[in-house]
Design an enzyme around this catalytic site. Sequence first.
Site, PDB file in Angstrom:
ATOM      1  N   SER A 189      10.061 -13.879  26.847  1.00  0.00           N
ATOM      2  CA  SER A 189       8.980 -14.640  27.550  1.00  0.00           C
ATOM      3  C   SER A 189       8.482 -16.021  26.942  1.00  0.00           C
ATOM      4  O   SER A 189       9.531 -16.799  26.486  1.00  0.00           O
ATOM      5  CB  SER A 189       7.754 -13.703  27.796  1.00  0.00           C
ATOM      6  OG  SER A 189       6.846 -14.231  28.652  1.00  0.00           O
TER       7      SER A 189
ATOM      8  N   ASP B   1      11.897  -7.753  36.361  1.00  0.00           N
ATOM      9  CA  ASP B   1      10.905  -8.826  36.323  1.00  0.00           C
ATOM     10  C   ASP B   1      10.673  -9.684  37.359  1.00  0.00           C
ATOM     11  O   ASP B   1      11.384 -10.302  37.591  1.00  0.00           O
ATOM     12  CB  ASP B   1      11.573  -9.400  35.055  1.00  0.00           C
ATOM     13  CG  ASP B   1      10.539 -10.476  34.224  1.00  0.00           C
ATOM     14  OD1 ASP B   1       9.447 -10.573  35.059  1.00  0.00           O
ATOM     15  OD2 ASP B   1      10.785 -11.129  33.508  1.00  0.00           O
TER      16      ASP B   1
ATOM     17  N   HIS C  37       8.468  -7.244  33.704  1.00  0.00           N
ATOM     18  CA  HIS C  37       8.615  -8.278  32.473  1.00  0.00           C
ATOM     19  C   HIS C  37       8.567  -7.513  31.300  1.00  0.00           C
ATOM     20  O   HIS C  37       9.147  -8.060  30.142  1.00  0.00           O
ATOM     21  CB  HIS C  37       7.336  -9.122  32.664  1.00  0.00           C
ATOM     22  CG  HIS C  37       7.528 -10.568  31.601  1.00  0.00           C
ATOM     23  ND1 HIS C  37       8.481 -11.291  31.855  1.00  0.00           N
ATOM     24  CD2 HIS C  37       6.664 -10.940  30.747  1.00  0.00           C
ATOM     25  CE1 HIS C  37       8.264 -12.083  31.069  1.00  0.00           C
ATOM     26  NE2 HIS C  37       7.144 -12.059  30.268  1.00  0.00           N
TER      27      HIS C  37
END
Lengths: 382, 205
Positions: free
Chosen positions: A159, A324, A357
């Site tokens: 991320s 995600d 995610h």
Amino acid sequence: MAPKDSPASRSVGAVKPQTMKFTDPLKFKSGAVLDSYDLVYETYGALNAARSNAVLVCHALNAAHHVAGWYADDPGNVGWWDNMIGPGKPVDTDKFFVIGVNNVGGCFGSTGPKSIDPKTGMPYGSSFPVVTVDDWVNAQVRLADRLGIDSFAAVMGGSLGAMQALQWTVSYPERIRNSIVIAAAPKLSAQNIAFNEVARQAITTDPDFHGGDYYQHGVVPRRGLRLARMIGHITYLSDDAMMEKFGRSLRTGTISFHFDVDFEIESYLRYQGDKFSEYFDANTYLLITRALDYFDPAAAHGNDLSRALHAAKARFLVVSFTSDWRFSPARSREIVKALLDNRLDVSYAEIDAPHGHDAFLLDDPRYHALVRAYFDNIGAAS
Amino acid sequence: MNTPASGHSALSVRRDFEAIAAWVKPGSAVLDLGCGDGQLLRFLKEARGARGYGIEIADENVLACVKNGVNVIQSDLERGLAGFDADSFDYVILSQTLQAVRHTEEIVLEMLRVGREAIVSFPNFGRWDLRIQVARGKMPVSEELPYEWYNTPNVHLFTIADFDAFCVGHGIRVIERAVFHGGRTVRAFANFFGSVAVYRIQMRR
């Protein structure tokens, strides 16, 4: 996110954070300057004689330098990527010297908004510079200097951490040999920024926010931080994962005709929000979400990501997760395309995982096997 | 998408690779569709200094490529090469896979869009011993086509003559062709004696 079944023998064990003090001014992209600052970090494994086996792990929104192992005085506090990093793990600390660092602007010991500004004797609060991913990388490279690391075998993250791993390849192409970019995007979408803005509004409109200088008032904008975390959490999970985990389950088995908790998902979000608001600093949340919003390496290159990555020399592993929706596989493919355009070495895997995610933190066997295989091929020598 | 490493004799795969390597100019950029565990790319990297990338859909092959130190992009080539710009590679290769894809026509045209040239190898269904098996009323099984009708991954079986006609019909120029059987080059009556064919092609423009 620590795996409960992780045997102690495969953990780096008890670890201690360290503090590096810097007295050379750090100039931010915004033009602001910090005259001095601290970075808190942890290390696992041993730096080899050639100083060529160092791996930097960059953290995302709500984590920090405590990447692996636990604290002797707090054994339940297991590092956020302990399933990935340790002896015999995908990033093997028997082979690599791994560094976790709390970024500048953070709230876990590195200089941030709640630190005391030596000029005023008061917490920085609202006066703390707005940080960018570039600024973080510039601070990290100084830590590398002080640790005597000329070139990282790898810089990795998921991320926002992956954005730092990507930024490294263009900011310091000579100092990174492999970039591990997991669950990333080359820049935020309008929807991503919109979620961040709602989170920031929750914080800044909390009556306890006091324009960011709440420390002096002896309060924290807990309600805002709690809401921000709840919003964030929704974006970390997939619709399916949330449905599977909570469904429409009711706490008491029946609807109660009130607005307090009825559904398990409400209870879960409130719990996550409460927990988070106990330990995270609201100003740091604002700074980090802004760093996400501003991250856009292509912006200075005519919005051409391929041109932005022209300076890169590293080899890349890019990984995305099918479920995600915060940073979907399509966003990772944008990065891959730009790397291909530059004829850089890149492998890209799209892991079929249901968790959304958050999958980058979980112990998925295909994902971990891939990272392991990639690291097995990273030579410690430069 | 499986490449044929397991389904073809090492010898004919080797001949296939050597033919491809002989055509690939040193240092060129190569995209290998359905690259399997990456052995062709590794061969091209070592033999020709090619800068190669593979496309694979299967998790285990992506992992095998990473283990082999070969660049691999996990993607379904049946969905085309939309992420790739026109003429962005010197060669786009499809080794022993064309017979196993569904969107055969689209894939060949995509290869010729993304690659300045394409290299295609495939098992020749027109070889005489296969024709005899069909004449006897059975679906053919051979070293290059080792599957039974009920477990074959191959969905579009075709002959050298079929592929020649396909090229003519689609405005595709055949630059070079090599045909093999049992590791030896077949020079005459290729469609009758050859078991593996390798073509280097480009779009007429």
